[in-house]
Design an enzyme around this catalytic site. Structure first.
Site, PDB file in Angstrom:
ATOM      1  CG  ASP A 158      -2.064   0.966   1.086  1.00 52.95           C
ATOM      2  OD1 ASP A 158      -2.382   1.362  -0.055  1.00 52.95           O
ATOM      3  OD2 ASP A 158      -2.654   1.342   2.116  1.00 52.95           O
ATOM      4  N   GLY A 185      -0.156   5.392  -4.454  1.00 49.35           N
ATOM      5  CA  GLY A 185      -0.799   6.653  -4.844  1.00 49.35           C
ATOM      6  C   GLY A 185      -0.176   7.819  -4.106  1.00 49.35           C
ATOM      7  CD1 TRP A 223       7.209   6.605  -2.905  1.00 50.21           C
ATOM      8  CD2 TRP A 223       6.768   6.965  -5.082  1.00 50.21           C
ATOM      9  NE1 TRP A 223       8.414   6.665  -3.575  1.00 50.21           N
ATOM     10  CE2 TRP A 223       8.172   6.890  -4.908  1.00 50.21           C
ATOM     11  CE3 TRP A 223       6.257   7.189  -6.352  1.00 50.21           C
ATOM     12  CZ2 TRP A 223       9.062   7.022  -5.970  1.00 50.21           C
ATOM     13  CZ3 TRP A 223       7.146   7.335  -7.411  1.00 50.21           C
ATOM     14  CH2 TRP A 223       8.529   7.248  -7.213  1.00 50.21           C
ATOM     15  CG  HIS A 261      -0.620   2.076  -9.264  1.00 49.33           C
ATOM     16  ND1 HIS A 261      -0.763   1.760  -7.935  1.00 49.33           N
ATOM     17  CD2 HIS A 261      -1.739   2.777  -9.607  1.00 49.33           C
ATOM     18  CE1 HIS A 261      -1.912   2.260  -7.492  1.00 49.33           C
ATOM     19  NE2 HIS A 261      -2.522   2.884  -8.480  1.00 49.33           N
ATOM     20  CG  LEU A 292       9.235 -17.169  -3.718  1.00 49.62           C
ATOM     21  CD1 LEU A 292       9.186 -17.124  -2.198  1.00 49.62           C
ATOM     22  CD2 LEU A 292       9.675 -15.794  -4.236  1.00 49.62           C
ATOM     23  NE  ARG A 331      -7.811   0.872   5.398  1.00 46.80           N
ATOM     24  CZ  ARG A 331      -7.661   2.187   5.533  1.00 46.80           C
ATOM     25  NH1 ARG A 331      -7.814   2.770   6.706  1.00 46.80           N
ATOM     26  NH2 ARG A 331      -7.364   2.942   4.486  1.00 46.80           N
ATOM     27  CD  GLU A 377       3.348 -13.277  15.612  1.00 39.71           C
ATOM     28  OE1 GLU A 377       3.343 -12.128  16.083  1.00 39.71           O
ATOM     29  OE2 GLU A 377       2.913 -14.270  16.232  1.00 39.71           O
TER      30      GLU A 377
HETATM   31  C1  IPE Z   1      -5.491  -2.778  -0.265  1.00 38.12           C
HETATM   32  O1  IPE Z   1      -5.139  -1.442  -0.342  1.00 38.12           O
HETATM   33  C2  IPE Z   1      -5.423  -3.421  -1.612  1.00 38.12           C
HETATM   34  C3  IPE Z   1      -4.108  -3.514  -2.215  1.00 38.12           C
HETATM   35  C4  IPE Z   1      -2.971  -3.145  -1.687  1.00 38.12           C
HETATM   36  C5  IPE Z   1      -4.095  -4.109  -3.513  1.00 38.12           C
HETATM   37  P1  IPE Z   1      -6.217  -0.282  -0.446  1.00 38.12           P
HETATM   38  O2  IPE Z   1      -5.448   0.974  -0.512  1.00 38.12           O
HETATM   39  O3  IPE Z   1      -7.176  -0.539  -1.538  1.00 38.12           O
HETATM   40  O4  IPE Z   1      -6.963  -0.423   0.954  1.00 38.12           O
HETATM   41  P2  IPE Z   1      -8.003   0.580   1.657  1.00 38.12           P
HETATM   42  O5  IPE Z   1      -9.134   0.769   0.723  1.00 38.12           O
HETATM   43  O6  IPE Z   1      -7.282   1.862   1.929  1.00 38.12           O
HETATM   44  O7  IPE Z   1      -8.406  -0.116   2.920  1.00 38.12           O
HETATM   45  C1  IPE Z   2      -1.720   0.188  -3.296  1.00 42.85           C
HETATM   46  O1  IPE Z   2      -1.443   1.548  -3.317  1.00 42.85           O
HETATM   47  C2  IPE Z   2      -1.875  -0.385  -4.681  1.00 42.85           C
HETATM   48  C3  IPE Z   2      -3.256  -0.760  -5.042  1.00 42.85           C
HETATM   49  C4  IPE Z   2      -4.286  -0.717  -4.249  1.00 42.85           C
HETATM   50  C5  IPE Z   2      -3.449  -1.240  -6.382  1.00 42.85           C
HETATM   51  P1  IPE Z   2      -2.619   2.602  -3.322  1.00 42.85           P
HETATM   52  O2  IPE Z   2      -2.999   2.897  -4.724  1.00 42.85           O
HETATM   53  O3  IPE Z   2      -3.728   2.160  -2.443  1.00 42.85           O
HETATM   54  O4  IPE Z   2      -1.882   3.845  -2.680  1.00 42.85           O
HETATM   55  P2  IPE Z   2      -2.495   4.877  -1.650  1.00 42.85           P
HETATM   56  O5  IPE Z   2      -2.976   4.107  -0.458  1.00 42.85           O
HETATM   57  O6  IPE Z   2      -3.619   5.598  -2.334  1.00 42.85           O
HETATM   58  O7  IPE Z   2      -1.343   5.778  -1.323  1.00 42.85           O
HETATM   59 MG    MG Z   3      -4.120   2.434  -0.475  1.00 43.05          MG
END
Ligand code: IPE
Ligand code: IPE
Ligand code: MG
Length: 258
Positions: free
Chosen positions: A23, A26, A28, A40, A134, A197, A210
């Site tokens: 996560d 976006g 970043w 991404h 792996l 979460r 863990e």
């Molecule tokens: C979880 O991240 C899904 C992935 C990393 C692919 P999200 O960024 O979608 O999670 P929420 O919506 O903030 O909980």
């Molecule tokens: C996780 O990064 C990648 C995907 C859910 C595909 P995000 O796109 O959720 O990045 P943030 O949380 O908005 O920074």
């Molecule tokens: Mg996210």
């Protein structure tokens, strides 16, 4: 109850199975004044680094969350870039992965993907099927609740067909219908990007994982960041419902008989 510890990973050991919610892509990109999709693309490099480092450290299974069943709610343009990126990565990385002994598997409801993408996935899985260094499981259009529901549906079909007795169905019976019944449950569950979460990732299988949360945004996640998570894991005492004293006595016994 049995008196023996359900030892999966004694303290100080390398986790056999690491699961990661990647996560922060976006944010970043936004921090750099760039479109979210740049994050991404950058995140793909972190995947490569993480796979290599897991290979080097002897982790046997790595499960990464690439696209959740809820991520379809994002702007259409972002979803399209993510699908495109998936295709590009499959085309560009699979040969290298195969060369490194990685078995690739995609978990999730792939029926929503384009035919081309579905075909690519099958080809990549077939090409790498016998690799053993792996197992890389990419969760795409995956949700923990989806997984439990599809398992339950298939189990019900089996009971209706008379192949299974409903009265005898237990946790093991249901678990056999989940997405990856042949690999052990995750030992270490990492989430980058600062949120604490589960976001509907592997819910059933993470019952005793863990948890490790880091503020590092996924594109910045490198070998040192993974090392820090593994070091933290190595300090944990896993009890699986037993007491700390019980676990310590088993560890001492194990050390004496070595
Ligand atoms: C979880 O991240 C899904 C992935 C990393 C692919 P999200 O960024 O979608 O999670 P929420 O919506 O903030 O909980
Ligand atoms: C996780 O990064 C990648 C995907 C859910 C595909 P995000 O796109 O959720 O990045 P943030 O949380 O908005 O920074
Ligand atoms: Mg996210």
């Amino acid at each position: 109850m049995d008196a023996t510890p359900p030892v999966a990973a004694p303290a100080g050991s390398v986790p056999q199975h690491v699961a990661i919610i990647m996560d922060g892509n976006g944010r970043w990109a936004t921090l750099r004044g760039r479109p979210r999709t740049v994050g991404h693309r950058e995140g793909v490099k972190s995947v490569r680094r993480t796979v290599d480092e897991c290979l080097r450290r002897g982790v046997k299974t790595l499960t990464i969350f690439a696209f959740s069943s809820e991520n379809w709610r994002r702007p259409r343009a972002e979803v399209m870039v993510l699908m495109e990126l998936f295709l590009v990565v499959l085309r560009g990385e699979v040969r290298r992965m195969n060369h490194n002994g990685v078995r690739l598997r995609v978990i999730g409801d792939r029926s929503a993907f384009s035919e081309k993408l579905q075909r690519r996935i099958v080809e990549a899985e077939q090409l790498t099927a016998t690799n053993t260094a792996l197992t890389l499981q990419v969760a795409a259009n995956y949700g923990g609740r989806w997984d439990i529901t599809q398992a339950m549906r298939r189990l019900l079909i089996e009971t209706q067909a008379g192949h299974l007795n409903p009265a005898e169905c237990d946790e093991t019976t249901l678990a056999a219908f989940l997405s990856f019944p042949d690999v052990p449950d995750p030992d270490l569950f990492i989430r980058t990007g600062g949120e604490q979460r589960l976001s509907n990732f592997i819910l059933w299988q993470s019952a005793y994982a863990e948890l490790y949360f880091t503020d590092i945004l996924w594109p910045d996640f490198d070998e040192a960041a993974l090392g820090a998570a593994l070091d933290d894991f190595a300090q944990r005492q896993r009890r699986f419902g037993h007491t700390g004293e019980q676990v310590e006595s088993w560890v001492a016994l194990n050390d004496r008989t070595k």
